[in-house]
Design a protein around this motif. Sequence first.
Motif, PDB file in Angstrom:
ATOM      1  N   GLY A 121      -0.160   5.485 -13.145  1.00  0.00           N
ATOM      2  CA  GLY A 121       0.736   6.573 -13.509  1.00  0.00           C
ATOM      3  C   GLY A 121       1.725   6.983 -12.454  1.00  0.00           C
ATOM      4  O   GLY A 121       2.394   8.016 -12.581  1.00  0.00           O
ATOM      5  N   ALA A 122       1.884   6.179 -11.378  1.00  0.00           N
ATOM      6  CA  ALA A 122       2.730   6.581 -10.243  1.00  0.00           C
ATOM      7  C   ALA A 122       4.218   6.363 -10.529  1.00  0.00           C
ATOM      8  O   ALA A 122       4.608   5.381 -11.150  1.00  0.00           O
ATOM      9  CB  ALA A 122       2.331   5.808  -8.994  1.00  0.00           C
ATOM     10  N   ASP A 123       5.026   7.286 -10.040  1.00  0.00           N
ATOM     11  CA  ASP A 123       6.479   7.089 -10.043  1.00  0.00           C
ATOM     12  C   ASP A 123       6.891   6.183  -8.888  1.00  0.00           C
ATOM     13  O   ASP A 123       7.883   5.461  -8.970  1.00  0.00           O
ATOM     14  CB  ASP A 123       7.198   8.431  -9.900  1.00  0.00           C
ATOM     15  N   ALA A 124       6.130   6.247  -7.798  1.00  0.00           N
ATOM     16  CA  ALA A 124       6.379   5.409  -6.620  1.00  0.00           C
ATOM     17  C   ALA A 124       5.049   5.117  -5.949  1.00  0.00           C
ATOM     18  O   ALA A 124       4.161   5.965  -5.934  1.00  0.00           O
ATOM     19  CB  ALA A 124       7.319   6.100  -5.642  1.00  0.00           C
ATOM     20  N   VAL A 125       4.924   3.903  -5.411  1.00  0.00           N
ATOM     21  CA  VAL A 125       3.769   3.546  -4.591  1.00  0.00           C
ATOM     22  C   VAL A 125       4.279   3.180  -3.212  1.00  0.00           C
ATOM     23  O   VAL A 125       5.149   2.305  -3.068  1.00  0.00           O
ATOM     24  CB  VAL A 125       2.961   2.384  -5.189  1.00  0.00           C
ATOM     25  N   ILE A 126       3.771   3.868  -2.209  1.00  0.00           N
ATOM     26  CA  ILE A 126       4.185   3.649  -0.826  1.00  0.00           C
ATOM     27  C   ILE A 126       3.122   2.837  -0.117  1.00  0.00           C
ATOM     28  O   ILE A 126       1.944   3.183  -0.137  1.00  0.00           O
ATOM     29  CB  ILE A 126       4.410   4.996  -0.114  1.00  0.00           C
ATOM     30  N   VAL A 127       3.549   1.733   0.519  1.00  0.00           N
ATOM     31  CA  VAL A 127       2.635   0.846   1.238  1.00  0.00           C
ATOM     32  C   VAL A 127       2.944   0.951   2.724  1.00  0.00           C
ATOM     33  O   VAL A 127       4.058   0.657   3.161  1.00  0.00           O
ATOM     34  CB  VAL A 127       2.783  -0.614   0.759  1.00  0.00           C
ATOM     35  N   CYS A 128       1.957   1.388   3.499  1.00  0.00           N
ATOM     36  CA  CYS A 128       2.158   1.616   4.936  1.00  0.00           C
ATOM     37  C   CYS A 128       0.963   1.020   5.696  1.00  0.00           C
ATOM     38  O   CYS A 128       0.215   1.742   6.350  1.00  0.00           O
ATOM     39  CB  CYS A 128       2.298   3.118   5.211  1.00  0.00           C
ATOM     40  N   VAL A 129       0.786  -0.296   5.562  1.00  0.00           N
ATOM     41  CA  VAL A 129      -0.301  -0.988   6.238  1.00  0.00           C
ATOM     42  C   VAL A 129       0.198  -1.560   7.564  1.00  0.00           C
ATOM     43  O   VAL A 129       1.345  -1.344   7.949  1.00  0.00           O
ATOM     44  CB  VAL A 129      -0.905  -2.080   5.323  1.00  0.00           C
ATOM     45  N   PHE A 130      -0.670  -2.298   8.292  1.00  0.00           N
ATOM     46  CA  PHE A 130      -0.342  -2.664   9.676  1.00  0.00           C
ATOM     47  C   PHE A 130       0.658  -3.798   9.792  1.00  0.00           C
ATOM     48  O   PHE A 130       1.602  -3.717  10.575  1.00  0.00           O
ATOM     49  CB  PHE A 130      -1.627  -3.030  10.434  1.00  0.00           C
ATOM     50  N   ASP A 131       0.477  -4.874   9.033  1.00  0.00           N
ATOM     51  CA  ASP A 131       1.337  -6.036   9.257  1.00  0.00           C
ATOM     52  C   ASP A 131       1.699  -6.730   7.944  1.00  0.00           C
ATOM     53  O   ASP A 131       1.264  -6.349   6.856  1.00  0.00           O
ATOM     54  CB  ASP A 131       0.694  -7.023  10.243  1.00  0.00           C
TER      55      ASP A 131
ATOM     56  N   ILE B 177       2.752  10.020  -6.717  1.00  0.00           N
ATOM     57  CA  ILE B 177       2.892   8.996  -5.686  1.00  0.00           C
ATOM     58  C   ILE B 177       1.547   8.355  -5.376  1.00  0.00           C
ATOM     59  O   ILE B 177       0.551   9.046  -5.160  1.00  0.00           O
ATOM     60  CB  ILE B 177       3.483   9.614  -4.401  1.00  0.00           C
ATOM     61  N   GLY B 178       1.529   7.029  -5.363  1.00  0.00           N
ATOM     62  CA  GLY B 178       0.387   6.290  -4.868  1.00  0.00           C
ATOM     63  C   GLY B 178       0.638   5.929  -3.419  1.00  0.00           C
ATOM     64  O   GLY B 178       1.782   5.648  -3.040  1.00  0.00           O
ATOM     65  N   PHE B 179      -0.405   5.957  -2.608  1.00  0.00           N
ATOM     66  CA  PHE B 179      -0.211   5.679  -1.183  1.00  0.00           C
ATOM     67  C   PHE B 179      -1.302   4.731  -0.699  1.00  0.00           C
ATOM     68  O   PHE B 179      -2.487   5.005  -0.846  1.00  0.00           O
ATOM     69  CB  PHE B 179      -0.252   6.977  -0.369  1.00  0.00           C
ATOM     70  N   VAL B 180      -0.869   3.618  -0.098  1.00  0.00           N
ATOM     71  CA  VAL B 180      -1.796   2.616   0.435  1.00  0.00           C
ATOM     72  C   VAL B 180      -1.545   2.488   1.941  1.00  0.00           C
ATOM     73  O   VAL B 180      -0.443   2.114   2.361  1.00  0.00           O
ATOM     74  CB  VAL B 180      -1.588   1.242  -0.237  1.00  0.00           C
ATOM     75  N   GLY B 181      -2.553   2.817   2.734  1.00  0.00           N
ATOM     76  CA  GLY B 181      -2.404   2.705   4.184  1.00  0.00           C
ATOM     77  C   GLY B 181      -2.330   4.046   4.880  1.00  0.00           C
ATOM     78  O   GLY B 181      -1.456   4.274   5.715  1.00  0.00           O
ATOM     79  N   ALA B 182      -3.251   4.941   4.567  1.00  0.00           N
ATOM     80  CA  ALA B 182      -3.219   6.292   5.148  1.00  0.00           C
ATOM     81  C   ALA B 182      -3.921   6.308   6.506  1.00  0.00           C
ATOM     82  O   ALA B 182      -4.953   6.937   6.701  1.00  0.00           O
ATOM     83  CB  ALA B 182      -3.882   7.286   4.196  1.00  0.00           C
ATOM     84  N   GLY B 183      -3.320   5.600   7.455  1.00  0.00           N
ATOM     85  CA  GLY B 183      -3.852   5.532   8.810  1.00  0.00           C
ATOM     86  C   GLY B 183      -3.073   6.396   9.772  1.00  0.00           C
ATOM     87  O   GLY B 183      -2.656   7.503   9.439  1.00  0.00           O
TER      88      GLY B 183
END
Length: 271
Positions: A56-66, A3-9
């Motif tokens: 190489g990610a099966d899923a990328v999760i994006v959890c940014v502000f807006d 898993i790729g993760f963008v927005g680890a706030g």
Amino acid sequence: MRIGFVGAGRMGRPMVERLVGAGHEVRAVGRSAAARTALEGIGARAVAGAADAAEGADAVIVCVFDDAQVRDVCLGGDLPARMPRGSVAVLHTTGSPGTARAVAERAAPHGVGVVDCPVSGGPHDIAAGRLTLFAGGDADALAKARPALGAYGDPVIHAGPLGAGQSVKLVNNALFAAQIGLIADAVRLAGQMGLDEAGLLAALPHASGASRALSGVAARGSVAAFARAVHAFLAKDVEVVRAVAAELGGDLGAMDRAIGALDGVLDAGEA
């Protein structure tokens, strides 16, 4: 899963922690050395950018502000082109259904699925594994993402086709804001009757007018205090839902008038 993760706030970091705890291999973006150290400390592999997270990610999760940040990550930086064919992008940020569709259009030639999946709840719900997720998109794309989403989400509700998750969340937040506005007017009415706000808020959560909004207001001690606490995320979402409604030739109706009472509370606090 990888898993790729963008927005680890504020919301993203406990998600990463739950994902790691569930046995997933997580590459999470950390913009600073301190952020990367913190991510490594909870078992993730810290990377400098979204392209590295996507590798190489099966899923990328994006959890940014807006919404603007989602467009910057997924369209400006063209994240879908960096993802492996057959993977899925999950958009947790509340925003316009049109943004989710634009990301899906960009992703389709690369064989990447997209699920718009805004959330309802806070870090405490993530930590307990009971965050509510409203998912929109193809059933197969959602099925690919479910093993990851299940690490912190319960229930994961398939609301319909792409954009439906965002639509449900926007309606929810408009209703929530309107409820706070109605509580503000109830407090005003009580004052005209000689009741103070503290006494009213001690009583109403036990009566038929109770709601999650009222519980939040009562816990904070006043409408103004609760309004200030939720303003950062709620104001941006109300702006989006008003714009979406206008694009469709509609409006928020009575909810908009109630939200006006909430705006009045915030304006009074800034005066």
